[in-house]
Design a protein around this motif. Structure first.
Motif, PDB file in Angstrom:
ATOM      1  N   ALA A  18     -22.313  57.585  55.934  1.00 25.15           N
ATOM      2  CA  ALA A  18     -23.534  57.222  56.661  1.00 25.15           C
ATOM      3  C   ALA A  18     -24.215  58.439  57.297  1.00 25.15           C
ATOM      4  O   ALA A  18     -25.269  58.306  57.913  1.00 25.15           O
ATOM      5  CB  ALA A  18     -23.208  56.204  57.747  1.00 25.15           C
ATOM      6  N   ILE A  54     -20.517  47.800  58.514  1.00 23.63           N
ATOM      7  CA  ILE A  54     -21.876  47.429  58.930  1.00 23.63           C
ATOM      8  C   ILE A  54     -21.900  47.097  60.420  1.00 23.63           C
ATOM      9  O   ILE A  54     -22.813  47.510  61.152  1.00 23.63           O
ATOM     10  CB  ILE A  54     -22.391  46.251  58.080  1.00 23.63           C
ATOM     11  CG1 ILE A  54     -22.592  46.712  56.628  1.00 23.63           C
ATOM     12  CG2 ILE A  54     -23.704  45.707  58.651  1.00 23.63           C
ATOM     13  CD1 ILE A  54     -22.863  45.581  55.657  1.00 23.63           C
ATOM     14  N   LEU A  92     -21.429  50.539  62.347  1.00 29.97           N
ATOM     15  CA  LEU A  92     -22.627  51.376  62.309  1.00 29.97           C
ATOM     16  C   LEU A  92     -23.779  50.738  63.078  1.00 29.97           C
ATOM     17  O   LEU A  92     -24.539  51.432  63.770  1.00 29.97           O
ATOM     18  CB  LEU A  92     -23.021  51.640  60.852  1.00 29.97           C
ATOM     19  CG  LEU A  92     -22.044  52.506  60.062  1.00 29.97           C
ATOM     20  CD1 LEU A  92     -22.361  52.454  58.572  1.00 29.97           C
ATOM     21  CD2 LEU A  92     -22.066  53.948  60.557  1.00 29.97           C
ATOM     22  N   GLY A  93     -23.887  49.425  62.978  1.00 28.22           N
ATOM     23  CA  GLY A  93     -24.970  48.745  63.681  1.00 28.22           C
ATOM     24  C   GLY A  93     -24.775  48.702  65.184  1.00 28.22           C
ATOM     25  O   GLY A  93     -25.715  48.941  65.951  1.00 28.22           O
ATOM     26  N   HIS A 152     -25.427  52.120  66.789  1.00 33.70           N
ATOM     27  CA  HIS A 152     -26.717  52.744  66.500  1.00 33.70           C
ATOM     28  C   HIS A 152     -27.519  52.898  67.789  1.00 33.70           C
ATOM     29  O   HIS A 152     -27.314  52.168  68.767  1.00 33.70           O
ATOM     30  CB  HIS A 152     -27.481  51.889  65.482  1.00 33.70           C
ATOM     31  CG  HIS A 152     -28.718  52.526  64.961  1.00 33.70           C
ATOM     32  ND1 HIS A 152     -29.968  52.256  65.457  1.00 33.70           N
ATOM     33  CD2 HIS A 152     -28.902  53.432  63.969  1.00 33.70           C
ATOM     34  CE1 HIS A 152     -30.876  52.954  64.800  1.00 33.70           C
ATOM     35  NE2 HIS A 152     -30.259  53.684  63.888  1.00 33.70           N
ATOM     36  N   GLY A 192     -20.111  49.596  52.615  1.00 31.30           N
ATOM     37  CA  GLY A 192     -20.731  49.218  53.883  1.00 31.30           C
ATOM     38  C   GLY A 192     -21.704  50.272  54.382  1.00 31.30           C
ATOM     39  O   GLY A 192     -22.786  49.955  54.891  1.00 31.30           O
ATOM     40  N   TRP A 219     -25.686  49.834  54.932  1.00 27.69           N
ATOM     41  CA  TRP A 219     -26.276  50.133  56.238  1.00 27.69           C
ATOM     42  C   TRP A 219     -27.409  51.147  56.118  1.00 27.69           C
ATOM     43  O   TRP A 219     -28.471  50.979  56.745  1.00 27.69           O
ATOM     44  CB  TRP A 219     -25.210  50.643  57.199  1.00 27.69           C
ATOM     45  CG  TRP A 219     -25.796  51.102  58.508  1.00 27.69           C
ATOM     46  CD1 TRP A 219     -25.868  52.370  58.983  1.00 27.69           C
ATOM     47  CD2 TRP A 219     -26.458  50.277  59.474  1.00 27.69           C
ATOM     48  NE1 TRP A 219     -26.520  52.394  60.187  1.00 27.69           N
ATOM     49  CE2 TRP A 219     -26.888  51.119  60.518  1.00 27.69           C
ATOM     50  CE3 TRP A 219     -26.711  48.905  59.556  1.00 27.69           C
ATOM     51  CZ2 TRP A 219     -27.563  50.638  61.620  1.00 27.69           C
ATOM     52  CZ3 TRP A 219     -27.392  48.430  60.670  1.00 27.69           C
ATOM     53  CH2 TRP A 219     -27.802  49.291  61.688  1.00 27.69           C
ATOM     54  N   ARG A 220     -27.217  52.167  55.302  1.00 32.04           N
ATOM     55  CA  ARG A 220     -28.269  53.174  55.153  1.00 32.04           C
ATOM     56  C   ARG A 220     -29.516  52.556  54.530  1.00 32.04           C
ATOM     57  O   ARG A 220     -30.645  52.912  54.888  1.00 32.04           O
ATOM     58  CB  ARG A 220     -27.763  54.354  54.323  1.00 32.04           C
ATOM     59  CG  ARG A 220     -26.657  55.136  55.014  1.00 32.04           C
ATOM     60  CD  ARG A 220     -26.357  56.452  54.331  1.00 32.04           C
ATOM     61  NE  ARG A 220     -27.343  57.467  54.685  1.00 32.04           N
ATOM     62  CZ  ARG A 220     -27.136  58.779  54.600  1.00 32.04           C
ATOM     63  NH1 ARG A 220     -25.964  59.234  54.182  1.00 32.04           N
ATOM     64  NH2 ARG A 220     -28.067  59.630  54.919  1.00 32.04           N
ATOM     65  N   LEU A 232     -30.432  49.392  54.962  1.00 27.69           N
ATOM     66  CA  LEU A 232     -31.029  48.594  56.026  1.00 27.69           C
ATOM     67  C   LEU A 232     -31.811  49.470  57.003  1.00 27.69           C
ATOM     68  O   LEU A 232     -32.900  49.116  57.452  1.00 27.69           O
ATOM     69  CB  LEU A 232     -29.944  47.818  56.778  1.00 27.69           C
ATOM     70  CG  LEU A 232     -29.240  46.702  56.019  1.00 27.69           C
ATOM     71  CD1 LEU A 232     -28.086  46.161  56.839  1.00 27.69           C
ATOM     72  CD2 LEU A 232     -30.208  45.588  55.655  1.00 27.69           C
TER      73      LEU A 232
END
Length: 230
Positions: A73, A145, A148-149, A152, A217, A221-222, A224
């Motif tokens: 990520a 996910i 990372l979310g 963030h 994942g 995520w990247r 999104l």
């Protein structure tokens, strides 16, 4: 870097000792065992507590699949991945060794699977290789996910460890019957070394599937985030 690796070692030690310890020592206790739900909660609590305790030092990965996903990520340097993996495996093995010494002091102790992961005959529900691979990939991807979310810059500050710990609890509630839940190669390696089954022979899956899931994942995520920023 030394402090980061020490934090990862101790955090993974806590995860294996607390999570696998709950399975080995408490889950099967006659009439009072904590069962699948208790083990799932124990794993979630280990990550939650250590993420708050040392996450500010190392990022609080405690898991090679998480480290791979974080690197994929773009949140850490690729050159730090292997040192993180080494610290995580060492911490996990140290925890499993201590747990084995404690458990073996009980009369009639038999290590059996020793909270190890497996498929086929080593799956709690006798699920096959395909089921094991799919659930480990899917749940590890979902875990990344969430990680990372929740960490963030747009996420609410300070709640990341809570979301991550609850996600790991959910993951265990779903998949203990299938593989005894890995999503973490360091955790799988640590206890497989002490199991009296063919857990070591199946260990390849519990490196391959979580690492694939972690990378997947991160890719999702990247995508999104790109959509969010576009």
């Amino acid at each position: 870097m030394k402090m980061k690796l020490t934090a990862e070692l101790f955090g993974t030690f806590w995860l294996v000792f607390g999570g696998c310890g709950s399975a080995v020592l408490a889950a099967g206790f006659p009439n009072l065992g904590i069962g699948f739900a208790g083990v799932a909660l124990a794993f979630g609590l280990t990550v939650l507590t250590m993420a708050y305790a040392v996450g500010g030092i190392s990022g609080g990965h405690f898991n090679p699949a998480v480290t791979l996903g974080i690197a994929a990520a773009g949140r850490m340097s690729w050159r730090d991945v292997l040192p993180y993996w080494a610290a995580q495996v060492i911490g996990g093995v140290a925890a499993a060794a201590l747990l084995y010494v404690i458990a073996s002091d009980a009369p009639g102790f038999e290590p059996g699977g020793f909270a190890s992961n497996g498929y086929g005959d080593l799956s709690p529900g006798n699920y096959g290789l395909l089921s094991a691979a799919l659930i480990e990939i899917t749940l590890t991807a979902g875990f990344l996910i969430v990680i990372l979310g929740s960490t963030h810059k747009l996420a609410p500050v300070g709640f990341g460890p809570l979301a991550i710990g609850l996600a790991l609890t959910l993951i265990h509630l779903i998949s203990i019957p299938v593989t005894n839940t890995s999503v973490n190669p360091a955790r799988s390696t640590a206890v497989a070394l002490f199991a009296r089954t063919d857990a070591l022979g199946q260990l390849w899956l519990f490196w391959a599937a979580p690492l694939v899931g972690g990378a997947l994942g991160a890719i999702i995520w990247r995508f999104l985030i790109r959509r969010q920023d576009s």
